[in-house]
Structure formats: C-alpha cells, structure tokens
Design a protein around this motif. Structure first.
Motif, PDB file in Angstrom:
ATOM      1  N   GLU A   1      20.970   3.061   2.735  1.00 14.43           N
ATOM      2  CA  GLU A   1      20.477   4.247   3.415  1.00 14.43           C
ATOM      3  C   GLU A   1      20.485   3.876   4.899  1.00 14.43           C
ATOM      4  OE1 GLU A   1      17.199   7.073   2.046  1.00 14.43           O
ATOM      5  OE2 GLU A   1      16.233   6.019   3.717  1.00 14.43           O
ATOM      6  N   VAL A   2      21.110   4.698   5.716  1.00 15.63           N
ATOM      7  CA  VAL A   2      21.367   4.350   7.117  1.00 15.63           C
ATOM      8  C   VAL A   2      20.071   4.199   7.903  1.00 15.63           C
ATOM      9  CG1 VAL A   2      22.399   5.160   9.281  1.00 15.63           C
ATOM     10  CG2 VAL A   2      23.611   5.493   7.117  1.00 15.63           C
ATOM     11  N   GLU A   3      20.062   3.153   8.738  1.00 10.18           N
ATOM     12  CA  GLU A   3      19.021   2.986   9.756  1.00 10.18           C
ATOM     13  C   GLU A   3      19.673   3.224  11.107  1.00 10.18           C
ATOM     14  OE1 GLU A   3      16.734  -0.566   9.407  1.00 10.18           O
ATOM     15  OE2 GLU A   3      16.593  -0.367   7.229  1.00 10.18           O
ATOM     16  N   ASP A   4      18.917   3.759  12.040  1.00 10.80           N
ATOM     17  CA  ASP A   4      19.448   4.094  13.356  1.00 10.80           C
ATOM     18  C   ASP A   4      20.082   2.871  14.020  1.00 10.80           C
ATOM     19  OD1 ASP A   4      19.949   5.965  15.399  1.00 10.80           O
ATOM     20  OD2 ASP A   4      18.208   5.257  16.529  1.00 10.80           O
ATOM     21  N   LYS A   5      21.263   3.083  14.601  1.00 10.67           N
ATOM     22  CA  LYS A   5      22.035   2.054  15.333  1.00 10.67           C
ATOM     23  C   LYS A   5      22.566   0.959  14.415  1.00 10.67           C
ATOM     24  CE  LYS A   5      21.121   4.315  19.033  1.00 10.67           C
ATOM     25  NZ  LYS A   5      21.998   5.440  19.311  1.00 10.67           N
ATOM     26  N   GLU A   6      22.721   1.277  13.144  1.00  5.62           N
ATOM     27  CA  GLU A   6      23.263   0.314  12.182  1.00  5.62           C
ATOM     28  C   GLU A   6      24.764   0.139  12.403  1.00  5.62           C
ATOM     29  OE1 GLU A   6      23.316  -0.402   7.356  1.00  5.62           O
ATOM     30  OE2 GLU A   6      21.923   1.030   8.220  1.00  5.62           O
ATOM     31  N   PRO A   7      25.236  -1.111  12.479  1.00  6.34           N
ATOM     32  CA  PRO A   7      26.677  -1.337  12.625  1.00  6.34           C
ATOM     33  C   PRO A   7      27.415  -0.919  11.352  1.00  6.34           C
ATOM     34  CG  PRO A   7      25.431  -3.369  13.016  1.00  6.34           C
ATOM     35  CD  PRO A   7      24.470  -2.353  12.496  1.00  6.34           C
ATOM     36  N   ILE A   8      28.589  -0.338  11.529  1.00  7.70           N
ATOM     37  CA  ILE A   8      29.417   0.068  10.390  1.00  7.70           C
ATOM     38  C   ILE A   8      30.148  -1.159   9.859  1.00  7.70           C
ATOM     39  CG2 ILE A   8      31.370   1.481   9.656  1.00  7.70           C
ATOM     40  CD1 ILE A   8      30.637   3.429  11.945  1.00  7.70           C
ATOM     41  N   VAL A   9      30.019  -1.389   8.555  1.00  4.75           N
ATOM     42  CA  VAL A   9      30.680  -2.518   7.897  1.00  4.75           C
ATOM     43  C   VAL A   9      31.665  -1.958   6.870  1.00  4.75           C
ATOM     44  CG1 VAL A   9      30.312  -4.555   6.443  1.00  4.75           C
ATOM     45  CG2 VAL A   9      28.639  -3.965   8.218  1.00  4.75           C
ATOM     46  N   ARG A  10      32.888  -2.479   6.893  1.00  6.24           N
ATOM     47  CA  ARG A  10      33.894  -2.045   5.912  1.00  6.24           C
ATOM     48  C   ARG A  10      33.391  -2.271   4.487  1.00  6.24           C
ATOM     49  NH1 ARG A  10      39.560  -2.632   7.046  1.00  6.24           N
ATOM     50  NH2 ARG A  10      39.948  -2.372   9.257  1.00  6.24           N
ATOM     51  N   GLY A  11      33.848  -1.426   3.576  1.00 11.04           N
ATOM     52  CA  GLY A  11      33.507  -1.616   2.177  1.00 11.04           C
ATOM     53  C   GLY A  11      32.040  -1.382   1.865  1.00 11.04           C
ATOM     54  N   THR A  12      31.367  -0.587   2.687  1.00 13.38           N
ATOM     55  CA  THR A  12      29.961  -0.246   2.469  1.00 13.38           C
ATOM     56  C   THR A  12      29.836   1.264   2.385  1.00 13.38           C
ATOM     57  OG1 THR A  12      29.256  -2.209   3.705  1.00 13.38           O
ATOM     58  CG2 THR A  12      27.610  -0.478   3.391  1.00 13.38           C
ATOM     59  N   ILE A  13      28.971   1.718   1.479  1.00 16.80           N
ATOM     60  CA  ILE A  13      28.687   3.146   1.330  1.00 16.80           C
ATOM     61  C   ILE A  13      27.353   3.423   2.017  1.00 16.80           C
ATOM     62  CG2 ILE A  13      28.205   5.003  -0.313  1.00 16.80           C
ATOM     63  CD1 ILE A  13      29.891   3.299  -2.375  1.00 16.80           C
ATOM     64  N   TYR A  14      27.362   4.364   2.950  1.00 21.40           N
ATOM     65  CA  TYR A  14      26.167   4.708   3.730  1.00 21.40           C
ATOM     66  C   TYR A  14      25.712   6.121   3.395  1.00 21.40           C
ATOM     67  CZ  TYR A  14      27.564   0.750   6.622  1.00 21.40           C
ATOM     68  OH  TYR A  14      27.908  -0.492   7.068  1.00 21.40           O
ATOM     69  N   PHE A  15      24.438   6.265   3.046  1.00 27.04           N
ATOM     70  CA  PHE A  15      23.850   7.582   2.810  1.00 27.04           C
ATOM     71  C   PHE A  15      22.938   7.955   3.966  1.00 27.04           C
ATOM     72  CE2 PHE A  15      24.984   6.653  -1.576  1.00 27.04           C
ATOM     73  CZ  PHE A  15      25.353   7.905  -2.052  1.00 27.04           C
TER      74      PHE A  15
END
Length: 188
Positions: free
Chosen positions: A64-78
């Motif tokens: 579950e996304v937190e503010d300013k979270e870096p995007i990582v390949r192969g990860t699902i973000y809600f």
C-alpha cells in the motif's frame, strides 16, 4: 518501427475489482520487470485490506503506497483509501488529498494522467469493471501520450459502466477478457 520499451503498468477498477484483479495480479510471474500501480475505489473511512489480501495471493511484492515511496520494478502498488495516487518525476509515488474526481479519491484518472506524463509511450493502462466513468479521461491521456490502452471487455465485466465509458473515450483501445489481459501482461 520497434515498440518502445514498456516501463510501467497502471490499472483502475471499481465495483467487482477484487475478482477482476484476482484474475490478473496473481498470474504475474517472479521476475516480472514492470511496476504495477493500482487504483481501486475504496470506502474513504475504513482501513483497506486489499494490499494484505493480494500479498497472500501474488508472487510479486505488494505494497500500500506511502507518500514519496520510490518505485521498484516488479512491485504491485495499491493506492490507500481517500488518497489520490500520483507518479512523480524521479521515480517516486506521491499521495494527495486533492478534491475527489468523479466522486472518487483515489481517482483512476489522476493516476493515469500523472503516469502518462512520466512514462509516455512506455505505459500500459488497463481499465477494469466499475460503476462510474472514472478512468475514461485518464485512459485517453495515455493514448495521446502513445501508451498502450486496454479495456476489460464490457460483456465480461461485473459492472460494465466503467469499461463502456473508457471505450467511448478510447475506441482504439484493445478490448480483452481478464484472461487475455493477464496473458498480455505476462508477455510484455
């Protein structure tokens, strides 16, 4: 001309989202190289369990996304309840409490529009089942930016309103069943 290298996937869903996403996200294999950002319309006043539930079903990391979270390949973000999810330059995700869009926060349009600004032709956007028109405008922005647009076949949607609105906005989008969407993403 060679197609651009795909960089990210964005998915939007509403009514019937859990079952639709359950046909797609658990099928993504270990080693899937793209980040996947997902907006599901959720009640604003309750903690969401959707990331937890998919964490148990998926081979990929689920957050579950937190503010300013870096995007990582192969990860699902809600997107968390009651926050818009945006993609920012520099490879991070941000959260916003801006006004709801089409009565929705998080809004599919907000995610799709911000992601199309960053990833352009390297973006795959998917509109699934839902009961309003959120996602149609955002899908159009992905199309204009040269990205790949996919709509769940309205005939197979739990509620066809959202896919039908997306189709009116992007008549050139690929119309696929959930199985075909899953297969398409695995072959990217």
């Amino acid at each position: 001309m060679m197609p651009p290298t795909m960089q990210a996937v964005v998915i939007g869903a509403s009514a019937g989202a859990f079952d639709a996403l359950s046909s797609i996200l658990p099928s993504l294999p270990i080693g899937f190289r793209l980040p996947v950002m997902v907006v599901v319309h959720l009640p604003p006043d309750k903690r969401s369990l959707i990331a937890e539930l998919f964490r148990q079903k998926c081979l990929l990391a689920v957050e579950e996304v937190e503010d300013k979270e870096p995007i990582v390949r192969g990860t699902i973000y809600f997107a968390p309840p009651d926050y818009h999810l945006l993609v920012e330059r520099g490879g991070t995700l941000s959260l916003s409490k801006d006004d709801p869009v089409l009565f929705s926060r998080p809004s599919i349009d907000v995610l799709f529009e911000s992601a199309s600004d960053i990833f352009g032709a390297g973006l795959i956007a998917v509109v699934l089942t839902g009961a309003n028109e959120d996602g149609a405008k955002g899908l159009r922005s992905v199309e204009v930016a040269g990205g790949t647009t996919i709509i769940q076949d309205p005939k197979t949607a739990f509620v066809p309103t959202m896919p039908e609105a997306a189709l009116r906005s992007c008549p050139g989008a690929r119309i696929l069943t959930l199985e075909a969407i899953s297969l398409y993403l695995r072959e990217v």
